[in-house]
Design a protein around this motif. Structure first.
Motif, PDB file in Angstrom:
ATOM      1  N   LEU A   1       0.837  -1.193   0.000  1.00  0.00           N
ATOM      2  CA  LEU A   1       0.000   0.000   0.000  1.00  0.00           C
ATOM      3  C   LEU A   1       0.872   1.243   0.000  1.00  0.00           C
ATOM      4  N   ARG A   2       0.392   2.294  -0.652  1.00  0.00           N
ATOM      5  CA  ARG A   2       1.111   3.563  -0.579  1.00  0.00           C
ATOM      6  C   ARG A   2       0.918   4.169   0.811  1.00  0.00           C
ATOM      7  N   GLY A   3       1.618   5.227   1.094  1.00  0.00           N
ATOM      8  CA  GLY A   3       1.667   5.765   2.449  1.00  0.00           C
ATOM      9  C   GLY A   3       0.317   6.210   2.995  1.00  0.00           C
TER      10      GLY A   3
ATOM     11  N   ALA B   1      -3.807   2.869  11.311  1.00  0.00           N
ATOM     12  CA  ALA B   1      -3.354   3.815  10.298  1.00  0.00           C
ATOM     13  C   ALA B   1      -4.529   4.116   9.383  1.00  0.00           C
ATOM     14  N   VAL B   2      -4.632   5.369   8.948  1.00  0.00           N
ATOM     15  CA  VAL B   2      -5.766   5.796   8.128  1.00  0.00           C
ATOM     16  C   VAL B   2      -5.233   6.428   6.846  1.00  0.00           C
ATOM     17  N   TRP B   3      -5.788   5.988   5.704  1.00  0.00           N
ATOM     18  CA  TRP B   3      -5.384   6.498   4.406  1.00  0.00           C
ATOM     19  C   TRP B   3      -6.287   7.655   3.981  1.00  0.00           C
ATOM     20  N   ALA B   4      -5.853   8.384   2.961  1.00  0.00           N
ATOM     21  CA  ALA B   4      -6.595   9.567   2.515  1.00  0.00           C
ATOM     22  C   ALA B   4      -8.005   9.223   2.046  1.00  0.00           C
TER      23      ALA B   4
END
Length: 349
Positions: free
Chosen positions: A251-253, A262-265
């Motif tokens: 996964l990208r950052g 952790a939460v993605w955009a």
């Protein structure tokens, strides 16, 4: 005490410089803040191995003995080799001595913490003591374990946990490979990871670096074949993990951290008990702050032999390609150390 040369750092770069200084009439000492030989190798994770065969991973003058199985030398072999190398050449190493600052004086450079003034200083402190972690929003809110690869030791410490491995380089791939047998892992990388072909190891990478160095010296562009292969070496544990599908997805950052995730955009949320930051290092150059030679990028402008442009009594060795092509490796530090010591000898007459 006054010496001709002081080497700050007793790891592989400091030992290589000491080897070449032994061949001169200059007085010198190697100042190491560790309690035992081995430099950064003494702090690395237990299963770490070299990326190349022993014959391509030796310091000047004495070859590292290949392991019995003919594979890549493990961490323990490298530690034993560095300790034996130091003793074999009777290198004048003092430990533990931590140089906290280097100051200019009329007589030379004064090393605070060592009670030494030297006519020339070779800084060889490496990067291991300066691990880098990006400033991610919410890092201080995360309640789980946060561990940089510099502090990671063994996968059993994370058994049964949900672990985010952040970083797409060799350390990230190797740690992910062994963690995947003990924990539920998610790989987070800045971009899609790229693996080297199976037959490309540290020996080939060193040959490529040598060709690039020769091209630079001759003022010509490097051969086209030197680029575009990838950056993760396919050592046996990584090959095994690939066969198990461990690297099939990354996964990208993520955008931020919460107390337990952790939460993605896009709103994706992955719970985590621990985060392993395999995000690299920066040069350990705090001791050079009084000299005003460290730039905004955390580096020092140097000449071809590693001599600092802004302080002609200072040389830097082993921090990366900016201090000599492949100089941060066992295979590549010999050339950079030889040139640095030759520069020191010329300067001191």
């Amino acid at each position: 005490m006054t010496l001709d040369v002081a080497i700050i750092g007793g790891g592989q770069a400091g030992l290589a410089a000491g080897y070449f200084l032994r061949r001169t009439a200059l007085t010198f000492a190697i100042l190491d803040d560790g309690t035992a030989p081995g430099g950064a190798w003494g702090h690395a994770w237990e299963s770490l191995t070299l990326f190349s065969p022993a014959q391509w991973s030796s310091l000047p003058g004495w070859a590292l003995k290949p392991p019995a199985d003919g594979g890549y030398p493990p961490r323990g072999d490298v530690l034993a080799y560095l300790a034996a190398y130091e003793a074999r050449y009777d290198l004048p190493t003092r430990r533990p001595v931590r140089v906290t600052a280097v100051h200019r004086t009329a007589e030379g450079l004064r090393l605070e913490g060592a009670d030494i003034t030297a006519r020339a200083v070779i800084s060889a402190t490496g990067t291991w003591s300066h691990p880098f972690i990006a400033d991610i929003p919410g890092r201080d809110l995360f309640r789980g374990v946060q561990c940089h690869s510099a502090q990671y030791h063994r996968p059993e410490d994370f058994a049964g946990q949900r672990v985010l491995v952040v970083g797409g380089g060799n350390s990230g791939a190797q740690i992910l490979a062994e963690l995947s047998r003990h924990a539920t892992v998610t790989w987070v990388t800045e971009r899609a990871p790229v693996f080297l072909p199976d037959d490309v190891d540290g020996r080939v990478l060193f040959e490529r670096a040598t060709a690039r160095w020769q091209a630079q010296r001759e003022g010509r562009p490097p051969p086209e074949a030197l680029g575009g292969l990838g950056n993760i070496v396919m050592v046996p544990p990584v090959k095994d993990a690939r066969g198990r599908g461990v690297f099939d997805q990354s996964l990208r950052g993520f955008a931020r951290l919460e107390a337990d995730a952790a939460v993605w955009a896009d709103g994706t949320r992955i719970p985590a008990d621990a985060i392993l930051w395999c995000t690299g290092f920066r040069p350990a150059l705090d001791h050079l702050a009084p000299l005003g030679v460290v730039d905004a990028e955390g580096q020092v402008a140097v000449g071809p032999d590693g001599r600092a442009v802004a302080e002609p009594r200072l040389w830097l060795l082993g921090y990366g390609d900016w201090t000599g092509m492949a100089s941060a490796t066992l295979a590549g530090v010999t050339r950079a150390a030889r040139e640095a010591v030759q520069g020191v000898a010329r300067a001191l007459g």
